[in-house]
Design an enzyme around this catalytic site. Structure first.
Site, PDB file in Angstrom:
ATOM      1  N   ASP A  45       0.834  -1.201   0.000  1.00 39.37           N
ATOM      2  CA  ASP A  45       0.000   0.000   0.000  1.00 39.37           C
ATOM      3  C   ASP A  45       0.870   1.254   0.000  1.00 39.37           C
ATOM      4  OD1 ASP A  45      -2.604   1.478   0.510  1.00 39.37           O
ATOM      5  OD2 ASP A  45      -1.515   1.993   2.334  1.00 39.37           O
TER       6      ASP A  45
ATOM      7  N   GLU B 139      -1.977  -5.189  -3.851  1.00 45.83           N
ATOM      8  CA  GLU B 139      -1.029  -4.481  -2.987  1.00 45.83           C
ATOM      9  C   GLU B 139       0.057  -5.421  -2.483  1.00 45.83           C
ATOM     10  OE1 GLU B 139      -3.909  -0.950  -1.233  1.00 45.83           O
ATOM     11  OE2 GLU B 139      -3.527  -2.727  -0.005  1.00 45.83           O
TER      12      GLU B 139
END
EC number: 3.1.26.3
Length: 239
Positions: A54, A126
């Site tokens: 992320d 992610e």
């Protein structure tokens, strides 16, 4: 893929080709594809990788936007960033790559396609970015991100804020009122519902949106008022 399976050599080759990177440590790719529900798999799951991925995604997207939109304000860059790193966009990338064919899950996670499991697919993207960063460094992770996000970054709608937020601020400024949303109808089976929602702003004509969730229908209705009133320019639909 069931929880007992691992990637076959052929599947791994196809996936690495889609990713654009051959992993030096194959276990990193395995872990990035493993949901926490697949408790018996020896590689662990992707939760820690998701945390790192992320941040790497955010950095690379911020850099891309900073270079691409030299005249944009901080506010516009933030709006674009939030849309590009959203779960919806990450899941869109996962679907483009058909990652659901490779994700390991337990029996309690039965369906990886469709909106209900959007967050799982987004999390895997992610995690994959983190695995690329750890295996090949920032340049490898950046190359993957640019491959799938660069064209998304220049979409005209990329500078749009959340439609409901935009409508609320416009309604307050122009009429001193708050938009009111009303669910008019819910139809279809549980696995494929359709919500009809009307939004009313006192002083202007209501608009209606129809979508698979209440929130999505609200967004459609709000967008229609914003476009009708000239707050937003209408978006061209792809043919």
């Amino acid at each position: 893929m069931t929880k007992a399976q691992t990637l076959s050599q052929a599947d791994r080759a196809r996936l690495e080709a889609a990713i654009g990177h051959e992993f030096a440590e194959k276990e990193r790719l395995d872990r990035a594809l493993t949901h926490a529900s697949a408790r018996t798999h020896k590689t662990g799951n992707y939760e820690r990788l998701e945390f790192l991925g992320d941040r790497v995604l955010g950095l690379c997207i911020a850099e891309l936007l900073f270079k691409t939109f030299g005249a944009a304000t901080e506010g516009e860059l933030s709006v674009r960033l939030n849309q590009l790193v959203s779960a919806e966009t990450c899941a869109e990338v996962a679907d483009e790559m058909e990652l659901h064919l490779y994700i390991r899950t337990g029996a309690d996670v039965k369906k990886l396609t469709g909106k209900r499991m959007l967050n799982v697919r987004a999390d895997v993207v992610e995690s994959l970015i983190a695995a690329l960063y750890l295996d090949g460094g920032l340049e490898v992770a950046r190359a993957f991100i640019l491959r799938f996000w660069e064209r998304r970054a220049i979409r005209p709608e990329g500078a749009r804020r959340d439609a409901k937020t935009e409508l609320q601020e416009w309604a307050h400024a122009k009429f001193g009122v708050t938009p009111v949303y009303r669910v008019d109808d819910r139809s279809g089976p549980d696995h494929d519902p359709r919500f009809t929602v009307t939004v009313e702003v006192k002083g202007t004509t209501p608009e209606t949106g129809i979508e698979r969730s209440k929130r999505a229908a609200e967004q459609v209705a709000a967008t229609r008022i914003l476009e009708r009133e000239g707050v937003w320019q209408p978006q061209l639909t792809e043919t």
